[in-house]
Design an enzyme around this catalytic site. Structure first.
Site, PDB file in Angstrom:
ATOM      1  CG  ASP A   6     -32.720  -4.797  34.841  1.00 54.68           C
ATOM      2  OD1 ASP A   6     -31.636  -4.329  35.564  1.00 54.68           O
ATOM      3  OD2 ASP A   6     -32.706  -5.926  34.270  1.00 54.68           O
TER       4      ASP A   6
HETATM    5  C1  BGC Z   1     -30.069  -6.986  35.828  1.00 50.58           C
HETATM    6  C2  BGC Z   1     -31.068  -7.111  37.130  1.00 50.58           C
HETATM    7  C3  BGC Z   1     -30.431  -6.759  38.406  1.00 50.58           C
HETATM    8  C4  BGC Z   1     -29.946  -5.407  38.169  1.00 50.58           C
HETATM    9  C5  BGC Z   1     -29.305  -4.646  39.609  1.00 50.58           C
HETATM   10  C6  BGC Z   1     -29.632  -5.690  35.964  1.00 50.58           C
HETATM   11  O1  BGC Z   1     -28.449  -5.324  34.865  1.00 50.58           O
HETATM   12  O2  BGC Z   1     -30.843  -7.285  34.719  1.00 50.58           O
HETATM   13  O3  BGC Z   1     -31.393  -8.701  37.108  1.00 50.58           O
HETATM   14  O4  BGC Z   1     -31.312  -6.771  39.291  1.00 50.58           O
HETATM   15  O5  BGC Z   1     -28.948  -5.085  37.249  1.00 50.58           O
HETATM   16  O6  BGC Z   1     -28.117  -4.886  39.709  1.00 50.58           O
END
Ligand code: BGC
Length: 736
Positions: A292
């Site tokens: 993430d």
């Molecule tokens: C979130 C994810 C998301 C990713 C990309 C992260 O901060 O937790 O759910 O897919 O960002 O935007």
């Protein structure tokens, strides 16, 4: 021209991957394992507020050619038009396909979590929790299909969706992005949505690759705050969190994103057991695992298990991370190359990761085609898709209270409508709407109706008075609103939660802000009937005013058609049929889910009455009534390998047609590990005309009655099981 040569001979997928891999340098491999944010190759600072994005050729050449970065994600601070998406993605692909040595196309990913929410003019669907409230997986399937179509129309082939985290912590700000608190419901909705997104084949230009998230336990933070630790024994983690991922992986998904937090003291991004042994080994996941946002470096700053970035990269890649989402630069790749050279990360691990990435790129057909043909998407933003969004919102709306059948309201009455959510598209759509937080009103779609506007269409502005009453947490004109109450026949108060997600969605108190509760109290003094409509990301507590309301309609975050859907239900053009996919708590100190244990029901008088939520999981009223009878089992004793056949008659005994969700629960009477008081096993949504009756059948087998024991094995034990449907129940003996 290497990849063109590989294509010419049309070898099998594995052969194509191996052939390409064999030609790659370590640097090219490290690049395929690197994911950056689009803003890293745009002019200006990463977080700069922009009206337009201009790609920076120097940065592009550095990251995409010199560092061989293989995937890009996200956007700037405003939603792109389809043309702008395609222009940017084409520029990236053109550079790589024309100037890189191996011509490996870039994989572009986006968070399209309720429709293609970052593309101007796309259909904003209800969020996942609202989808689950429909208890109609066919609608999730359609939502998946629409989302894929509209991101593909934007040139994007990979979606960081759906969220398969089971959430048993209502304070967590991302519960609206989940399918709720139940494992089975989450599994069923996840599978339906994924099938809609992927279709038969992700190379199809209307389908997309999916990325499940966030493996694992993300929805169970002990503190209720985003990205904070989870403490849960492995057997419960397996029982509660694993099944939705297992079912989804059986559908051949492309990617899995890892939970930013830690589980039992180990940050998931460094947990080899979870990623390599369970996800890739036991569940047989063949796609790529992506970290993430910044979560590899978070092993240093947040979790304090790595002293520097190099060590963090080593831990993450050795744990099984295949692609690192470090949005700003390619320092991950630089560290990885160094780690391979010093034998701290094996080349086999790197090859495994790159194989997984290349496979997805081949499966998507990216090598054959990188450009999107804009003329092929006539259904983008179409009436058909808007109608699907509206129908989904209709079926999600959950009527929680309706004293004296106050709803539906007559269309010839005077209505006072108020509350922070009454005249706002943002409060209908929540986070991830045109922008990440979804609070910027300048990006709201024109022509979409707020609740107030949709009410005006129904009963005419002359019958409607509107005051905002409060902001999210402050009084604006409560006294003035209360004065207007005497002129109205009914008062509709739209309580709401300011749009947010991730860290900005952390709250200190699950109770609705006092200003909103005080507005209802002031209005109640008029003696006029009050109808509450709840627009919220999670079940905000409003117990102190619940008795003041004659009706309560839970609307979740119903999307851009939510205003119209609410008006249709409130004025009786649509009969509500949603059921709660979560337990609605009564008190902040009594947070639990429907599948708790009997010991938790023990009360201060030593009875078993402590479980006392405001509204139960699975609950939701209709404008008609249903009667259940004849709960029948084929046999009273079931042998281990025999299927369990159950049927029940459901009759519409009211005077209008309606949809009912028939829910089958079971309870293990005695088990070697404390059982839950009940567990959802099956459900079916049916529609019945007045007076119509239907026999509903369910078939289960022994795996449906299993639980995970302390040895982490899934077992079904001999003994009595109680089955419950509606107000009926029957106990049968399950024989091994
Ligand atoms: C979130 C994810 C998301 C990713 C990309 C992260 O901060 O937790 O759910 O897919 O960002 O935007």
């Amino acid at each position: 021209m290497v990849s063109a040569q590989i294509l010419a001979s049309n070898p099998s997928l594995d052969e194509r991957v191996e052939k390409l891999l064999s030609q790659m340098t370590l640097e090219e491999k490290a690049g395929q394992m690197t994911n950056i944010g689009l803003m890293a190759i745009a002019k200006g600072d990463f977080w700069m507020k922009r009206d337009t994005v201009e790609l920076d050729t120097v940065k592009m050449r550095d990251l995409l050619l010199l560092h061989h970065v293989g995937s890009v994600q996200n956007l700037g601070t405003y939603p792109f038009s389809r043309q702008e998406w395609r222009k940017n993605i084409d520029a990236i692909q053109n550079l790589v396909m024309q100037e890189s040595r191996l011509k490996i196309p870039v994989l572009y990913g986006i968070d399209a979590v309720h429709g293609a929410n970052y593309t101007e003019g796309s259909v904003l669907l209800p969020h996942q929790l609202a989808l689950a409230a429909t208890w109609n997986p066919a609608l999730a399937n359609k939502a998946g299909e629409i989302t894929s179509y509209e991101i593909r129309a934007s040139g994007i082939p990979l979606n960081f969706s759906p969220v398969l985290d089971v959430c048993k912590q209502p304070q967590w700000g991302r519960i609206f992005e989940t399918f709720g608190e139940d494992t089975y419901l989450t599994s069923e909705f996840g599978a339906a949505m994924i099938q809609g997104m992927q279709g038969e084949n992700i190379s199809n230009e209307y389908r997309s690759a999916v990325c499940l998230k966030h493996f694992i336990g993300y929805g169970l933070p002990a503190s209720g705050k985003d990205r904070t630790p989870v403490y849960m024994p492995e057997h419960l983690l397996r029982q509660i969190c694993l099944p939705p991922f297992r079912k989804a992986i059986e559908l051949g998904v492309s990617s899995v994103m890892i939970n930013s937090g830690s589980v039992n003291g180990m940050p998931c991004h460094a947990d080899k057991y979870l990623i390599t042994d369970i996800l890739k080994g036991e569940l047989g996941f063949e796609g790529f695992v992506i970290s993430d946002w910044e979560d590899v470096t978070n092993l240093i700053s947040n979790h304090q298990i790595a002293k520097d970035e190099r060590e963090a990269v080593k831990l993450a890649v050795n744990a099984g991370i295949d692609v690192c989402m470090e949005p700003y630069d390619a320092s991950f790749a630089t560290h990885l190359i160094d780690l391979v050279k010093s034998n701290e990360v094996s080349i086999e691990r790197v090859n495994d990761a790159v194989r997984r990435v290349l496979k997805v790129k081949f499966k998507l057909g990216l090598f054959e085609q990188q450009q999107t043909d804009a003329s092929k998407y006539p259904k983008f933003g179409s009436d058909e898709f808007v109608q699907a969004s509206l129908e989904t919102a209709h079926e999600a709306l959950t009527l929680l209270k309706n004293d004296n059948n106050i709803l539906p309201l007559g269309k010839n009455k005077k209505v006072l409508i108020t509350g922070v959510a009454a005249n706002s598209l943002n409060y209908l759509n929540g986070g991830w709407s045109r922008t990440w937080r979804g609070v910027d009103t300048s990006f709201n779609d024109t022509g979409k109706k707020t609740i107030y506007e949709a009410f005006a269409d129904k009963i005419g502005k002359e019958n409607l008075t509107y005051f905002d009453g409060t902001t999210y947490n402050e009084d604006v004109n409560t006294a003035q609103t209360a004065l207007a109450a005497s002129q109205a026949d009914y008062i509709v108060v739209c309580l709401g939660e300011v749009p947010a997600t991730e860290k900005p969605s952390d709250i200190e108190d699950l109770t609705f802000p006092q200003a909103q509760l005080d507005l209802v109290k002031a209005l109640a003094k008029s003696g006029k009937p009050i109808i509450l409509i709840l627009l919220e990301a999670r079940p905000r507590i409003f117990t102190e005013i619940e008795a003041l309301a004659s009706a309560v309609l839970m609307a979740y975050l119903p999307g851009n058609e939510g205003g119209r859907a609410i008006a249709n239900v409130v004025f009786g053009d649509v009969n509500p049929s949603g059921k709660l996919p979560i337990t609605y708590p009564r008190y902040t100190g009594s947070i639990w889910t429907y599948d708790h244990t009997k010991a938790e029901e023990r009360d201060v008088n030593f009875g078993y009455n402590a479980f006392n939520p405001l509204y139960e999981f699975g609950f939701g009223l209709s404008y008609t009534s249903f009667k259940y009878s004849n709960l029948t089992f084929e046999k009273d004793t079931i042998n281990f390998n025999d299927d369990i056949h159950i049927s029940v008659d459901v009759k519409n005994i009211g005077d209008r047609s309606g949809k009912e969700v028939v829910q089958l629960y079971s309870a293990d009477i005695v088990a070697s590990l404390v059982p839950t008081v009940k567990q959802l096993r099956r459900f079916k949504k049916i529609e019945l005309q007045p007076g119509e009756s239907r026999k509903v059948h369910f078939t289960l087998n022994h795996t449906d009655l299993s639980f995970v024991n302390q040895q982490n094995q899934s077992v079904t034990e001999e003994g009595d099981f109680k089955f419950m449907i509606g107000n009926l129940s029957k106990t049968i003996y399950f024989k091994k």
